[in-house]
Design an enzyme around this catalytic site. Structure first.
Site, PDB file in Angstrom:
ATOM      1  CG  HIS A   6     -27.729 -52.365-125.127  1.00 60.64           C
ATOM      2  ND1 HIS A   6     -26.763 -53.530-124.817  1.00 60.64           N
ATOM      3  CD2 HIS A   6     -27.109 -52.145-126.453  1.00 60.64           C
ATOM      4  CE1 HIS A   6     -25.914 -53.837-125.709  1.00 60.64           C
ATOM      5  NE2 HIS A   6     -25.955 -52.989-126.857  1.00 60.64           N
ATOM      6  CG  HIS A  41     -28.861 -50.943-130.307  1.00 60.98           C
ATOM      7  ND1 HIS A  41     -28.743 -49.828-129.694  1.00 60.98           N
ATOM      8  CD2 HIS A  41     -27.867 -51.850-130.028  1.00 60.98           C
ATOM      9  CE1 HIS A  41     -27.416 -49.843-128.974  1.00 60.98           C
ATOM     10  NE2 HIS A  41     -26.963 -50.955-129.300  1.00 60.98           N
TER      11      HIS A  41
END
Length: 175
Positions: A80, A95
């Protein structure tokens, strides 16, 4: 096919989408995803909104492919999140989502690894926004300059709440 192949056969790797065509300039951070731009202080995660991990911005995405916002070397890559040491010296963190680390990779396909050379506009991650949403998480994509305290300035150049396409300039970094 051997008798046990149907039990051990792995899914074929997901092919990375095409790269965006960006004439990347040093000191410019490009939108990692198409969507609506928000200030870092409005990210619904205190680690980002208090700028502990650096100055920058975020986007509420329209799409599911996250692209490199700068050219450089991948310092770290998780399902992620990807960190890039840019050619200009900025340490760029992309992110995806709020608390999505809890998904343990589910709903994410990562196209890069630590040590890879990337160019601005190259696909980094594909996210499954439905998986993120159904798990109760938000899919806000953060673009943070993690060494911003060592730089002269990090300035949001896109308008607040402006809708931008992936690859559009959104940050200016002054060294």
């Amino acid at each position: 096919m051997a008798i046990f192949d149907k039990f051990t056969k792995k899914d074929a790797p997901v092919e990375a989408p095409e790269s965006l065509q960006i004439d990347a300039q040093p000191g410019i951070g490009y939108a990692p995803v198409s969507g609506r731009v928000i200030r870092m202080t409005d990210v619904p995660d205190k680690v980002f909104s208090t700028e502990v991990l650096g100055k920058g911005c975020a986007l509420w995405p329209d799409g599911d492919v996250v692209y490199a916002p700068a050219s450089g070397w991948v310092a770290s890559a998780m399902s992620h999140a990807v960190s890039i040491k840019s050619d200009g010296g900025a340490e760029v963190l992309v992110h995806v989502g709020v608390n999505t680390v809890n998904l343990k990779g589910k709903g994410f396909t990562t196209f890069v690894s630590e040590g890879d050379r990337v160019v601005a506009g190259q696909p980094l991650i594909k996210m499954d926004r439905k998986v993120i949403s159904e798990a109760g998480y938000q899919d806000c994509v953060v673009l943070a300059i993690s060494n911003s305290d060592e730089l002269a300035d990090v300035e949001l150049t896109a308008g607040y709440s402006e809708k931008v396409e992936a690859g559009a300039p959104v940050l200016k970094v002054t060294f």
